[in-house]
Scaffold this motif. Structure first.
Motif, PDB file in Angstrom:
ATOM      1  N   HIS A  91       0.818  -1.218   0.000  1.00 39.41           N
ATOM      2  CA  HIS A  91       0.000   0.000   0.000  1.00 39.41           C
ATOM      3  C   HIS A  91       0.852   1.269   0.000  1.00 39.41           C
ATOM      4  O   HIS A  91       0.328   2.356  -0.248  1.00 39.41           O
ATOM      5  CB  HIS A  91      -0.995  -0.016   1.166  1.00 39.41           C
ATOM      6  CG  HIS A  91      -2.224  -0.830   0.885  1.00 39.41           C
ATOM      7  ND1 HIS A  91      -2.187  -2.210   0.832  1.00 39.41           N
ATOM      8  CD2 HIS A  91      -3.510  -0.477   0.602  1.00 39.41           C
ATOM      9  CE1 HIS A  91      -3.411  -2.660   0.548  1.00 39.41           C
ATOM     10  NE2 HIS A  91      -4.214  -1.634   0.400  1.00 39.41           N
ATOM     11  N   ASN A 107      -8.717   0.527  -0.092  1.00 40.04           N
ATOM     12  CA  ASN A 107      -7.434   0.670   0.591  1.00 40.04           C
ATOM     13  C   ASN A 107      -7.468   0.024   1.980  1.00 40.04           C
ATOM     14  O   ASN A 107      -8.174   0.498   2.882  1.00 40.04           O
ATOM     15  CB  ASN A 107      -7.077   2.155   0.686  1.00 40.04           C
ATOM     16  CG  ASN A 107      -5.677   2.375   1.207  1.00 40.04           C
ATOM     17  OD1 ASN A 107      -5.352   1.954   2.315  1.00 40.04           O
ATOM     18  ND2 ASN A 107      -4.848   3.018   0.391  1.00 40.04           N
ATOM     19  N   ILE A 109      -5.308  -0.100   4.367  1.00 37.98           N
ATOM     20  CA  ILE A 109      -4.804   0.729   5.468  1.00 37.98           C
ATOM     21  C   ILE A 109      -5.891   1.703   5.938  1.00 37.98           C
ATOM     22  O   ILE A 109      -6.137   1.846   7.146  1.00 37.98           O
ATOM     23  CB  ILE A 109      -3.551   1.514   5.023  1.00 37.98           C
ATOM     24  CG1 ILE A 109      -2.500   0.583   4.402  1.00 37.98           C
ATOM     25  CG2 ILE A 109      -2.980   2.318   6.186  1.00 37.98           C
ATOM     26  CD1 ILE A 109      -1.913  -0.441   5.332  1.00 37.98           C
ATOM     27  N   ASP A 110      -6.574   2.344   4.973  1.00 38.34           N
ATOM     28  CA  ASP A 110      -7.655   3.274   5.328  1.00 38.34           C
ATOM     29  C   ASP A 110      -8.799   2.541   6.025  1.00 38.34           C
ATOM     30  O   ASP A 110      -9.389   3.058   6.983  1.00 38.34           O
ATOM     31  CB  ASP A 110      -8.175   3.980   4.079  1.00 38.34           C
ATOM     32  CG  ASP A 110      -7.126   4.902   3.449  1.00 38.34           C
ATOM     33  OD1 ASP A 110      -6.137   5.226   4.142  1.00 38.34           O
ATOM     34  OD2 ASP A 110      -7.283   5.265   2.266  1.00 38.34           O
ATOM     35  N   LEU A 111      -9.111   1.318   5.546  1.00 34.02           N
ATOM     36  CA  LEU A 111     -10.171   0.519   6.179  1.00 34.02           C
ATOM     37  C   LEU A 111      -9.820   0.216   7.630  1.00 34.02           C
ATOM     38  O   LEU A 111     -10.666   0.286   8.525  1.00 34.02           O
ATOM     39  CB  LEU A 111     -10.379  -0.786   5.405  1.00 34.02           C
ATOM     40  CG  LEU A 111     -10.985  -0.662   4.009  1.00 34.02           C
ATOM     41  CD1 LEU A 111     -10.803  -1.966   3.223  1.00 34.02           C
ATOM     42  CD2 LEU A 111     -12.459  -0.290   4.083  1.00 34.02           C
ATOM     43  N   ALA A 113      -7.786   2.001   9.565  1.00 33.88           N
ATOM     44  CA  ALA A 113      -7.841   3.246  10.352  1.00 33.88           C
ATOM     45  C   ALA A 113      -9.284   3.585  10.719  1.00 33.88           C
ATOM     46  O   ALA A 113      -9.573   3.957  11.866  1.00 33.88           O
ATOM     47  CB  ALA A 113      -7.201   4.385   9.564  1.00 33.88           C
ATOM     48  N   GLN A 114     -10.205   3.419   9.759  1.00 40.00           N
ATOM     49  CA  GLN A 114     -11.628   3.685  10.048  1.00 40.00           C
ATOM     50  C   GLN A 114     -12.133   2.740  11.142  1.00 40.00           C
ATOM     51  O   GLN A 114     -12.874   3.164  12.044  1.00 40.00           O
ATOM     52  CB  GLN A 114     -12.455   3.509   8.771  1.00 40.00           C
ATOM     53  CG  GLN A 114     -12.242   4.614   7.740  1.00 40.00           C
ATOM     54  CD  GLN A 114     -12.543   4.160   6.314  1.00 40.00           C
ATOM     55  OE1 GLN A 114     -13.287   3.200   6.098  1.00 40.00           O
ATOM     56  NE2 GLN A 114     -11.941   4.832   5.339  1.00 40.00           N
ATOM     57  N   ARG A 142       0.325   7.760   9.423  1.00 38.62           N
ATOM     58  CA  ARG A 142      -0.380   8.823   8.692  1.00 38.62           C
ATOM     59  C   ARG A 142      -1.895   8.600   8.690  1.00 38.62           C
ATOM     60  O   ARG A 142      -2.670   9.527   8.919  1.00 38.62           O
ATOM     61  CB  ARG A 142       0.144   8.922   7.257  1.00 38.62           C
ATOM     62  CG  ARG A 142       1.491   9.627   7.149  1.00 38.62           C
ATOM     63  CD  ARG A 142       1.771  10.094   5.723  1.00 38.62           C
ATOM     64  NE  ARG A 142       1.769   8.983   4.768  1.00 38.62           N
ATOM     65  CZ  ARG A 142       2.821   8.176   4.563  1.00 38.62           C
ATOM     66  NH1 ARG A 142       3.940   8.369   5.246  1.00 38.62           N
ATOM     67  NH2 ARG A 142       2.752   7.188   3.691  1.00 38.62           N
ATOM     68  N   ALA A 143      -2.308   7.331   8.477  1.00 37.71           N
ATOM     69  CA  ALA A 143      -3.750   7.047   8.388  1.00 37.71           C
ATOM     70  C   ALA A 143      -4.445   7.243   9.737  1.00 37.71           C
ATOM     71  O   ALA A 143      -5.561   7.766   9.809  1.00 37.71           O
ATOM     72  CB  ALA A 143      -3.970   5.627   7.879  1.00 37.71           C
ATOM     73  N   ALA A 146      -4.899  10.994  11.370  1.00 34.99           N
ATOM     74  CA  ALA A 146      -6.089  11.735  10.929  1.00 34.99           C
ATOM     75  C   ALA A 146      -7.253  11.549  11.904  1.00 34.99           C
ATOM     76  O   ALA A 146      -8.146  12.387  11.973  1.00 34.99           O
ATOM     77  CB  ALA A 146      -6.483  11.288   9.524  1.00 34.99           C
ATOM     78  N   TYR A 147      -7.242  10.456  12.657  1.00 31.25           N
ATOM     79  CA  TYR A 147      -8.309  10.187  13.632  1.00 31.25           C
ATOM     80  C   TYR A 147      -7.850  10.457  15.071  1.00 31.25           C
ATOM     81  O   TYR A 147      -8.550  10.106  16.026  1.00 31.25           O
ATOM     82  CB  TYR A 147      -8.774   8.732  13.508  1.00 31.25           C
ATOM     83  CG  TYR A 147      -9.408   8.386  12.177  1.00 31.25           C
ATOM     84  CD1 TYR A 147     -10.737   8.724  11.912  1.00 31.25           C
ATOM     85  CD2 TYR A 147      -8.686   7.725  11.192  1.00 31.25           C
ATOM     86  CE1 TYR A 147     -11.326   8.414  10.701  1.00 31.25           C
ATOM     87  CE2 TYR A 147      -9.272   7.401   9.970  1.00 31.25           C
ATOM     88  CZ  TYR A 147     -10.589   7.750   9.730  1.00 31.25           C
ATOM     89  OH  TYR A 147     -11.166   7.433   8.527  1.00 31.25           O
ATOM     90  N   THR A 218      -6.177  -7.065   9.208  1.00 30.23           N
ATOM     91  CA  THR A 218      -6.563  -6.101   8.173  1.00 30.23           C
ATOM     92  C   THR A 218      -7.131  -6.809   6.933  1.00 30.23           C
ATOM     93  O   THR A 218      -7.970  -6.236   6.233  1.00 30.23           O
ATOM     94  CB  THR A 218      -5.361  -5.218   7.755  1.00 30.23           C
ATOM     95  OG1 THR A 218      -4.291  -6.063   7.300  1.00 30.23           O
ATOM     96  CG2 THR A 218      -4.881  -4.374   8.923  1.00 30.23           C
TER      97      THR A 218
END
Lengths: 233, 233
Positions: A91, A107, A109-111, A113-114, A142-143, A146-147, A218
């Protein structure tokens, strides 16, 4: 392949075991009465993607980006409505993929992080069980930043890397399981409220975490996203 | 994907379990030190191929031929050097596939017939553990006749069909294993010197044959052929 669920393209072969595991998880996520109930996939099992670890850690060898971009184009041309890649490290090259096609990359990684944001909320701490190559990319930092979620890692990069190479070579051997349990215990002790099993090789031994540790693979999050995207809209 | 081993295209999804199993068998057939040692594959996991059983046995529903031909064309366009299809029944439509492309189909039925000829020689007798749809196609009768080998089948078509549907729905359940062992014992009693496990669902329970029966899984022969074709020339 236009009727019913949408076709998902899988950038695979990194490694092959993980690519098979993702298909297994997608299959198990669907309640099927017959073949026709399953999710249409086009899987490019490409063992020729240059080593991500060699490129990121050792600074030697070819950039995998252009080859991943070419795979993404072929999958788009094959009629895929979205892409998925069951390799956390790869990724790092997500932009090379998304720049090459008009279809989305689910993505991983984004999944993740969410998922952490839903589970922990702002101020939480996630421990990562992954390749030192992922650590170097700072993908999760980084991901999750953001949270407002912080990230911690186990100390022994060498032990993690050895375990990954053992699994690539010999499958899920006990030595690799022991290394993962040890690292997971470390993360619990360091205050991780949630752990990501974030290396496709570790997905093969995802149960080998510290007792009582809250861990999510993941690849499981990616499998869920594939089923949701394919069957929606 | 042009360097090194040649890419094999897999016409998959008939069923998905069998498509995953073929990948597993190809992976296990390769001694790998790293990802790059594995066989490049492009797998079209297409659950939308019309039911072979409905078309062949019930005489209802769409002809799978044109859809298999379109899959073969897409796999050829994706750069595959040969095709493989881990579904015995679907080989009834092999001509529709080979007529649509310039690359060869590694024909699982022909591979099985060649194997029987090597093992038994002229005058031998092979017992088939497969779908009644395969029986109706007479695929094995025609392929083995060329080698002077006769073919026998278990009596209970209904039991075989039920077992296949159970596996498609619930995986390798005990009822299906019992049905296969019973059929295999019948074939031994009827004088089969060799048995083909020739249904991709039965491949999932290929060990469930009569004690002492000499049985070979046609998917194993296909996996070997994939590795040999990919790594040769």
């Amino acid at each position: 392949m236009t009727r019913g669920p949408r076709t998902i393209g899988v950038l695979g072969g990194m490694g092959p075991e993980a690519t098979i595991l993702l298909q297994r998880k997608v299959l198990d996520a669907v309640l099927a009465r017959d073949d026709s109930d399953h999710i249409p996939l086009v899987i490019e099992m490409n063992p020729r993607v240059p080593s991500r670890i060699a490129h990121l850690l050792e600074g030697t060898g070819e950039d995998p980006g252009p080859i991943l971009a070419a795979m993404a184009e072929r999958l788009q041309n094959a009629g895929c409505a979205a892409l998925a890649m069951p390799c956390n490290t790869a990724h790092h090259y997500a932009d090379a993929i998304t720049d090459a096609v008009q279809i989305p990359l689910l993505n991983m990684i984004d999944l993740a992080a969410q998922h952490a944001a839903e589970k922990l909320g702002k101020g939480g701490c996630v421990g990562i069980l992954a390749s030192p190559a992922v650590r170097k990319t700072e993908l999760f930092e980084r991901a999750l930043e953001a949270y407002g979620i912080s990230v911690i890692w186990p100390d022994q990069d060498a032990a993690m890397l050895l375990a990954i190479r053992q699994i690539k070579m010999d499958g899920p051997v006990p030595e690799a399981r022991d290394a993962l349990i040890l690292a997971s215990s470390e993360l619990v002790a360091a205050g991780a409220a949630l752990q990501f099993v974030a290396c496709s090789e570790f997905s093969l031994i995802a149960q080998s975490v510290a007792e009582g540790a809250q861990a999510v693979d993941t690849v499981d999050l990616l499998a869920q996203a594939i089923v949701e995207f394919s069957t929606s809209g």
